[in-house]
Design a protein around this motif. Structure first.
Motif, PDB file in Angstrom:
ATOM      1  N   ARG A  73       0.845  -1.189   0.000  1.00  0.00           N
ATOM      2  CA  ARG A  73       0.000   0.000   0.000  1.00  0.00           C
ATOM      3  C   ARG A  73       0.879   1.238   0.000  1.00  0.00           C
ATOM      4  N   ALA A  74       0.299   2.349  -0.367  1.00  0.00           N
ATOM      5  CA  ALA A  74       1.076   3.580  -0.447  1.00  0.00           C
ATOM      6  C   ALA A  74       1.686   3.960   0.899  1.00  0.00           C
ATOM      7  N   ASP A  75       0.965   3.685   1.992  1.00  0.00           N
ATOM      8  CA  ASP A  75       1.474   4.031   3.318  1.00  0.00           C
ATOM      9  C   ASP A  75       2.211   2.869   3.991  1.00  0.00           C
ATOM     10  N   HIS A  76       2.301   1.716   3.289  1.00  0.00           N
ATOM     11  CA  HIS A  76       3.015   0.527   3.771  1.00  0.00           C
ATOM     12  C   HIS A  76       2.382  -0.073   5.029  1.00  0.00           C
ATOM     13  N   ALA A  77       1.137   0.296   5.322  1.00  0.00           N
ATOM     14  CA  ALA A  77       0.499  -0.174   6.551  1.00  0.00           C
ATOM     15  C   ALA A  77       0.253  -1.672   6.544  1.00  0.00           C
ATOM     16  N   GLN A  78       0.220  -2.278   5.350  1.00  0.00           N
ATOM     17  CA  GLN A  78       0.037  -3.735   5.302  1.00  0.00           C
ATOM     18  C   GLN A  78       1.223  -4.468   5.930  1.00  0.00           C
ATOM     19  N   ALA A  79       2.373  -3.778   6.062  1.00  0.00           N
ATOM     20  CA  ALA A  79       3.566  -4.368   6.674  1.00  0.00           C
ATOM     21  C   ALA A  79       3.860  -3.766   8.045  1.00  0.00           C
ATOM     22  N   ARG A 157      14.005   2.789   0.390  1.00  0.00           N
ATOM     23  CA  ARG A 157      13.923   3.413  -0.934  1.00  0.00           C
ATOM     24  C   ARG A 157      12.980   2.599  -1.832  1.00  0.00           C
ATOM     25  N   PRO A 158      12.267   3.246  -2.730  1.00  0.00           N
ATOM     26  CA  PRO A 158      11.395   2.502  -3.646  1.00  0.00           C
ATOM     27  C   PRO A 158      12.183   1.801  -4.741  1.00  0.00           C
ATOM     28  N   ASP A 159      11.823   0.558  -5.008  1.00  0.00           N
ATOM     29  CA  ASP A 159      12.265  -0.202  -6.191  1.00  0.00           C
ATOM     30  C   ASP A 159      13.741  -0.621  -6.196  1.00  0.00           C
ATOM     31  N   LEU A 160      14.650   0.293  -5.917  1.00  0.00           N
ATOM     32  CA  LEU A 160      16.072  -0.013  -6.053  1.00  0.00           C
ATOM     33  C   LEU A 160      16.518  -1.201  -5.200  1.00  0.00           C
ATOM     34  N   PRO A 161      16.106  -1.315  -3.924  1.00  0.00           N
ATOM     35  CA  PRO A 161      16.566  -2.466  -3.132  1.00  0.00           C
ATOM     36  C   PRO A 161      16.139  -3.803  -3.725  1.00  0.00           C
ATOM     37  N   LEU A 204      11.175  -5.806   2.508  1.00  0.00           N
ATOM     38  CA  LEU A 204      11.519  -4.398   2.341  1.00  0.00           C
ATOM     39  C   LEU A 204      10.364  -3.504   2.773  1.00  0.00           C
ATOM     40  N   GLU A 205       9.144  -3.941   2.510  1.00  0.00           N
ATOM     41  CA  GLU A 205       7.980  -3.197   2.974  1.00  0.00           C
ATOM     42  C   GLU A 205       7.961  -3.111   4.504  1.00  0.00           C
ATOM     43  N   ASP A 206       8.456  -4.133   5.175  1.00  0.00           N
ATOM     44  CA  ASP A 206       8.596  -4.118   6.635  1.00  0.00           C
ATOM     45  C   ASP A 206       9.437  -2.905   7.051  1.00  0.00           C
ATOM     46  N   TYR A 207      10.553  -2.677   6.365  1.00  0.00           N
ATOM     47  CA  TYR A 207      11.424  -1.548   6.688  1.00  0.00           C
ATOM     48  C   TYR A 207      10.786  -0.213   6.285  1.00  0.00           C
TER      49      TYR A 207
END
Length: 290
Positions: A73-79, A157-161, A204-207
């Motif tokens: 999700r945009a706010d990463h709340a799922q993680a 960071r988005p995508d790069l990792p 990564l979403e966790d972070y």
């Protein structure tokens, strides 16, 4: 590995299924792994707790191992640790336990803390290993922290990792002979998970959640004066950097705990469940038995 434990899949939220292994009879304790491990990291500790009379519950956290990796999700709340903690409480209730002890290592320590803060009636005892609250870590972040824990910021960071890690997972996580020797029977379980791109993305979403929504939850709790009332045990690896970064680790935790607070170092590197399972189990049992 984990002979005598069942291997189950349990739905804990809409569309979220956790892989979990369960063994033993007695008071329940759930063990929560860190990054980039799975439940298998506890394979040397869990049988010792079972032998001492505990029912041991070993989930893969959402996004890790063989558990569901929810769509970002945009706010990463799922993680968020709040979502992961709700999973843990739902899991234990599905197994018939309204109250239980929780132990968390590394990223799992943040989930364990969130269990105790969000569900105080469910958590009878709390142990955190190699961690301080996310809000505390970020409030103290300086150049030394950034140099040692640079991955917190790179992973956000988005995508790069994802591109860097998936290009050569074995090299990134150093999944070599030395890692196999350290992880032992957990190695194959962990490596199989890390070779799934959806798991890498979820970790990564966790972070990403850690730097945003998780920090906001911690800061809101501190502002509101919410604390953990159950007995809390804090353990840290003597050969890791928690003391170097924070000095008196228990002093960092004291404002978060209104009940009994104890702590001790463990003569180990960071992956204490794999490196010092007997000592870790001994300390856990001291706390679990009160």
């Amino acid at each position: 590995m984990l002979e005598g434990f069942t291997d189950e899949r349990v739905e804990v939220a809409d569309g979220v299924v956790l892989r979990v292994r369960v063994g033993g009879e007695g008071p329940p304790v759930v063990l929560l792994h860190g990054h980039p491990r799975t439940h298998a990291t506890w394979y040397r500790v869990a049988p010792l707790l079972v032998a001492a009379g505990s029912r041991v519950v070993l989930p893969d956290l959402r996004g890790y191992g063989a558990s569901t990796a929810p769509a970002p999700r945009a706010d990463h709340a799922q993680a968020s640790k709040r979502a992961m903690a709700a999973d843990v409480v739902a899991l234990l209730r599905s197994l018939g336990h309204e109250s239980f002890a929780v132990v968390g290592h590394d990223r799992g320590s943040y989930v364990a803390l969130r269990c105790a803060l969000d569900h105080p009636g469910a958590v009878a005892r709390l142990t955190v290993v190699d961690g301080v609250p996310i809000g505390e870590a970020l409030r103290r972040a300086d150049a030394r922290f950034a140099e040692a824990w640079w991955h917190w910021f790179f992973y956000a960071r988005p995508d790069l990792p994802e591109r860097a890690i998936d290009a050569d997972v074995d090299a990134w996580y150093r999944l070599d002979g030395r890692a196999r020797a350290q992880m032992g029977e957990a190695f194959d379980d962990v490596r199989a998970a890390l070779h799934r791109p959806e798991v890498v993305r979820a970790m990564l979403e966790d972070y990403r959640a850690g730097l945003g929504v998780d920090r906001a939850h911690d800061d809101a709790d501190r502002s509101a004066g919410r604390t953990v009332a159950c007995p809390v045990q804090v353990l840290w690896s003597a050969r890791d950097d928690l003391v170097d970064l924070y000095g008196d680790v228990l002093a960092v935790w004291r404002p978060w705990v209104s009940g009994a607070l104890t702590g001790a170092p463990v003569e180990s590197g960071h992956h204490v469940a794999e490196e010092a399972p007997e000592e870790l189990a001994r300390l856990l049992l001291e706390h679990l038995r009160g």
